[in-house]
Motif scaffolding. Structure first.
Motif, PDB file in Angstrom:
ATOM      1  N   ASP A  51       0.829  -1.203   0.000  1.00  0.00           N
ATOM      2  CA  ASP A  51       0.000   0.000   0.000  1.00  0.00           C
ATOM      3  C   ASP A  51       0.865   1.255   0.000  1.00  0.00           C
ATOM      4  N   PRO A  52       0.339   2.370  -0.521  1.00  0.00           N
ATOM      5  CA  PRO A  52       1.091   3.630  -0.487  1.00  0.00           C
ATOM      6  C   PRO A  52       1.515   3.975   0.942  1.00  0.00           C
ATOM      7  N   GLY A  53       2.776   4.380   1.094  1.00  0.00           N
ATOM      8  CA  GLY A  53       3.298   4.760   2.400  1.00  0.00           C
ATOM      9  C   GLY A  53       3.759   3.600   3.258  1.00  0.00           C
ATOM     10  N   GLU A  54       3.581   2.385   2.780  1.00  0.00           N
ATOM     11  CA  GLU A  54       3.932   1.189   3.528  1.00  0.00           C
ATOM     12  C   GLU A  54       5.256   0.632   2.984  1.00  0.00           C
ATOM     13  N   THR A  55       6.120   0.164   3.858  1.00  0.00           N
ATOM     14  CA  THR A  55       7.344  -0.481   3.380  1.00  0.00           C
ATOM     15  C   THR A  55       7.006  -1.898   2.928  1.00  0.00           C
ATOM     16  N   PRO A  56       7.827  -2.481   2.052  1.00  0.00           N
ATOM     17  CA  PRO A  56       7.596  -3.885   1.693  1.00  0.00           C
ATOM     18  C   PRO A  56       7.572  -4.801   2.919  1.00  0.00           C
ATOM     19  N   ALA A  57       8.429  -4.560   3.891  1.00  0.00           N
ATOM     20  CA  ALA A  57       8.444  -5.385   5.099  1.00  0.00           C
ATOM     21  C   ALA A  57       7.126  -5.268   5.862  1.00  0.00           C
ATOM     22  N   GLU A  58       6.618  -4.057   6.012  1.00  0.00           N
ATOM     23  CA  GLU A  58       5.329  -3.869   6.689  1.00  0.00           C
ATOM     24  C   GLU A  58       4.222  -4.592   5.929  1.00  0.00           C
ATOM     25  N   ALA A  59       4.234  -4.488   4.610  1.00  0.00           N
ATOM     26  CA  ALA A  59       3.213  -5.139   3.791  1.00  0.00           C
ATOM     27  C   ALA A  59       3.282  -6.657   3.938  1.00  0.00           C
ATOM     28  N   ALA A  60       4.474  -7.217   3.959  1.00  0.00           N
ATOM     29  CA  ALA A  60       4.630  -8.667   4.094  1.00  0.00           C
ATOM     30  C   ALA A  60       4.051  -9.158   5.422  1.00  0.00           C
ATOM     31  N   ARG A  61       4.348  -8.446   6.502  1.00  0.00           N
ATOM     32  CA  ARG A  61       3.799  -8.836   7.805  1.00  0.00           C
ATOM     33  C   ARG A  61       2.286  -8.664   7.838  1.00  0.00           C
ATOM     34  N   ARG A  62       1.781  -7.550   7.302  1.00  0.00           N
ATOM     35  CA  ARG A  62       0.339  -7.286   7.293  1.00  0.00           C
ATOM     36  C   ARG A  62      -0.399  -8.340   6.476  1.00  0.00           C
ATOM     37  N   GLU A  63       0.086  -8.622   5.259  1.00  0.00           N
ATOM     38  CA  GLU A  63      -0.602  -9.581   4.394  1.00  0.00           C
ATOM     39  C   GLU A  63      -0.622 -10.980   5.017  1.00  0.00           C
ATOM     40  N   THR A  64       0.461 -11.382   5.670  1.00  0.00           N
ATOM     41  CA  THR A  64       0.492 -12.692   6.317  1.00  0.00           C
ATOM     42  C   THR A  64      -0.496 -12.738   7.467  1.00  0.00           C
ATOM     43  N   ARG A  65      -0.582 -11.659   8.230  1.00  0.00           N
ATOM     44  CA  ARG A  65      -1.554 -11.578   9.325  1.00  0.00           C
ATOM     45  C   ARG A  65      -2.974 -11.647   8.765  1.00  0.00           C
ATOM     46  N   GLU A  66      -3.252 -10.869   7.713  1.00  0.00           N
ATOM     47  CA  GLU A  66      -4.596 -10.836   7.140  1.00  0.00           C
ATOM     48  C   GLU A  66      -4.991 -12.172   6.522  1.00  0.00           C
ATOM     49  N   GLU A  67      -4.087 -12.794   5.774  1.00  0.00           N
ATOM     50  CA  GLU A  67      -4.448 -14.001   5.026  1.00  0.00           C
ATOM     51  C   GLU A  67      -4.320 -15.287   5.840  1.00  0.00           C
TER      52      GLU A  67
END
Length: 155
Positions: A51-67
């Motif tokens: 997402d805009p403003g999100e680091t790839p690392a933050e996105a990886a952790r978020r997506e794993t939590r969500e999915e």
């Protein structure tokens, strides 16, 4: 679909959008890989768009939590992959998408693997052989081929 992508789609319709993406390659103590099955039926590694403003690392952790309902620690950057045709597709509504995926190796630090959102139908651990025998996406096959062979990117 994020609000950002929704706004872009209002401007470009079904035309090609290019998007940064992330996935996590997570192994258990038996060296099996975590796979998630999306509601459309295909299996992949947990991940998604940055997402805009999100680091790839933050996105990886978020997506794993969500999915997959898991909290993970990112261990290392395992690779960066992209390009036609494996990283290009169309959604059922006709939206065209292409992406470059940053792959992180990660380990579970909390939670039990289970579907965590309305996009995920199932979560399971699979040996590499079982993963390749599953209905995995072309991009997931491409990533697993590369990472499991020790290649961090395409030549």
């Amino acid at each position: 679909m994020s609000d950002y992508v929704r706004q872009l789609r209002e401007m470009v319709g079904h035309g090609l959008l290019f998007s940064p993406a992330v996935v996590c390659l997570i192994r258990d103590d038996e060296d099996r890989l975590l796979l998630v099955r999306h509601v459309e039926g295909w299996w992949t590694l947990p991940g998604g768009a940055v997402d805009p403003g999100e680091t790839p690392a933050e996105a990886a952790r978020r997506e794993t939590r969500e999915e997959a309902s898991l909290e993970v620690e990112l261990l290392r950057l395992a690779g960066v992959y992209g390009g036609y045709p494996d990283f290009h597709g169309f959604y059922p509504n006709g939206d065209e998408i292409a992406w470059v995926t940053t792959v992180f190796e990660a380990r579970v630090v909390a939670g039990v693997a289970a579907p965590g959102d309305d996009e995920t139908a199932e979560v399971r651990w699979a040996t590499p052989e079982e993963a390749f025998a599953s209905e995995i996406t072309p991009s997931t096959k491409h990533i697993l081929d590369g990472v499991l062979a020790g290649r961090a990117f395409d030549p």
